[in-house]
Design a protein around this motif. Structure first.
Motif, short mmCIF file in Angstrom:
data_model
loop_
_atom_site.label_atom_id
_atom_site.label_comp_id
_atom_site.label_asym_id
_atom_site.label_seq_id
_atom_site.Cartn_x
_atom_site.Cartn_y
_atom_site.Cartn_z
N ASN A 33 0.84 -1.20 0.00
CA ASN A 33 0.00 0.00 0.00
C ASN A 33 0.87 1.25 0.00
OD1 ASN A 33 -2.66 0.89 -0.17
ND2 ASN A 33 -2.93 1.01 2.04
N LEU A 34 1.97 1.21 0.73
CA LEU A 34 2.90 2.33 0.76
C LEU A 34 3.59 2.49 -0.59
CD1 LEU A 34 3.90 4.47 2.73
CD2 LEU A 34 5.64 2.86 3.50
N GLU A 35 4.02 1.37 -1.16
CA GLU A 35 4.73 1.40 -2.44
C GLU A 35 3.86 1.85 -3.60
OE1 GLU A 35 6.95 -1.73 -5.50
OE2 GLU A 35 6.58 -2.35 -3.43
N TYR A 36 2.65 1.31 -3.71
CA TYR A 36 1.81 1.57 -4.88
C TYR A 36 0.80 2.70 -4.70
CZ TYR A 36 3.72 -2.59 -7.02
OH TYR A 36 4.57 -3.51 -7.56
N ARG A 37 0.40 2.96 -3.45
CA ARG A 37 -0.66 3.94 -3.24
C ARG A 37 -0.23 5.09 -2.32
NH1 ARG A 37 -5.34 1.46 -0.88
NH2 ARG A 37 -6.51 3.20 -1.70
N ASP A 38 1.03 5.05 -1.87
CA ASP A 38 1.56 6.07 -0.99
C ASP A 38 0.68 6.25 0.25
OD1 ASP A 38 3.62 7.82 -0.36
OD2 ASP A 38 2.58 9.55 -1.22
N THR A 39 0.17 5.11 0.75
CA THR A 39 -0.71 5.11 1.92
C THR A 39 -0.05 4.26 3.00
OG1 THR A 39 -2.63 5.32 0.47
CG2 THR A 39 -3.06 4.61 2.73
N ASP A 40 0.18 4.88 4.15
CA ASP A 40 0.98 4.27 5.21
C ASP A 40 0.14 3.44 6.20
OD1 ASP A 40 3.20 3.65 6.72
OD2 ASP A 40 3.38 5.62 7.65
N ARG A 41 -0.52 2.41 5.67
CA ARG A 41 -1.31 1.49 6.50
C ARG A 41 -1.66 0.26 5.66
NH1 ARG A 41 -6.35 1.79 4.44
NH2 ARG A 41 -7.02 3.76 3.55
N PRO A 42 -1.98 -0.83 6.31
CA PRO A 42 -2.44 -1.99 5.54
C PRO A 42 -3.86 -1.75 5.03
CG PRO A 42 -2.50 -2.48 7.89
CD PRO A 42 -1.90 -1.10 7.74
N THR A 43 -4.24 -2.48 4.01
CA THR A 43 -5.60 -2.40 3.48
C THR A 43 -6.07 -3.80 3.14
OG1 THR A 43 -7.02 -1.21 1.93
CG2 THR A 43 -4.93 -2.02 1.06
N ASP A 44 -7.36 -3.95 2.86
CA ASP A 44 -7.94 -5.27 2.64
C ASP A 44 -7.58 -5.87 1.28
OD1 ASP A 44 -9.57 -3.47 1.26
OD2 ASP A 44 -11.39 -4.03 2.32
N VAL A 45 -7.67 -5.08 0.23
CA VAL A 45 -7.34 -5.59 -1.11
C VAL A 45 -6.65 -4.50 -1.91
CG1 VAL A 45 -9.64 -5.05 -2.07
CG2 VAL A 45 -8.23 -6.79 -3.17
N ILE A 46 -5.59 -4.89 -2.58
CA ILE A 46 -4.87 -3.99 -3.46
C ILE A 46 -5.03 -4.54 -4.87
CG2 ILE A 46 -2.60 -3.07 -4.12
CD1 ILE A 46 -1.85 -3.33 -1.11
#
Length: 162
Positions: free
Chosen positions: A53-66
């Motif tokens: 999520n950090l690498e592809y979406r620049d979002t610093d947390r886990p998520t359910d589905v990428i």
């Protein structure tokens, strides 16, 4: 449709893996995707989800589905620079449509939070990600209504209800 499945966690049950394959094939037929299409699904933990999520979406947390949609690059096929290749032809030439990363930790948490089965949650995440890699989104209210309605249609038609 061919689906490559990888369980990076070693914790996903055989029935969930089988459901994922069948549900994706069903969803592909439902939206009339050509049989030649291919995709990948990886089951991961929250740590890996956070990294991706950090690498592809620049979002610093886990998520359910990428969902990572793949778009073929004309340069890969070495065409004459002056040739214009229709999108339909490019899609036929490169069958890979994308990949999904599903967090088993988030799936478990959300199944409990929403009060439904783990099978339903995996199915929801699977179809949700699949629709994303096939061009659906939910940034606007209109897009959200279209995507979530189609998602529920597919899950209901498949028999995976709440």
């Amino acid at each position: 449709m061919h689906v490559e499945l990888v369980d990076e966690t070693g914790k996903v049950t055989a029935p969930i893996i089988e459901q994922t394959k069948k549900l994706l094939a069903f969803a592909a037929d439902y939206i009339k995707l050509p049989e030649s299409k291919e995709m990948a699904v990886s089951f991961i933990d929250n740590k890996r989800s956070h990294e991706l999520n950090l690498e592809y979406r620049d979002t610093d947390r886990p998520t359910d589905v990428i969902s990572l949609e793949y778009k073929p690059d004309e340069e890969e096929f070495f065409f004459d620079e002056e040739m214009e290749i229709p999108d339909e032809l490019m899609a036929e030439m490169d069958p890979f449509i994308g990949e999904l990363y599903i967090s088993i930790d988030k799936a478990s948490e959300q199944a409990e939070d929403y009060g439904h089965s783990l099978e339903r949650e995996y199915g929801w995440l699977c179809v949700h990600g699949f629709l994303h890699i096939n061009g659906y989104d939910h940034y606007t209210e209109e897009e959200e209504k279209e995507m979530f309605s189609l998602q529920e249609e597919i899950l209901t038609a498949y028999g995976l209800t709440r």
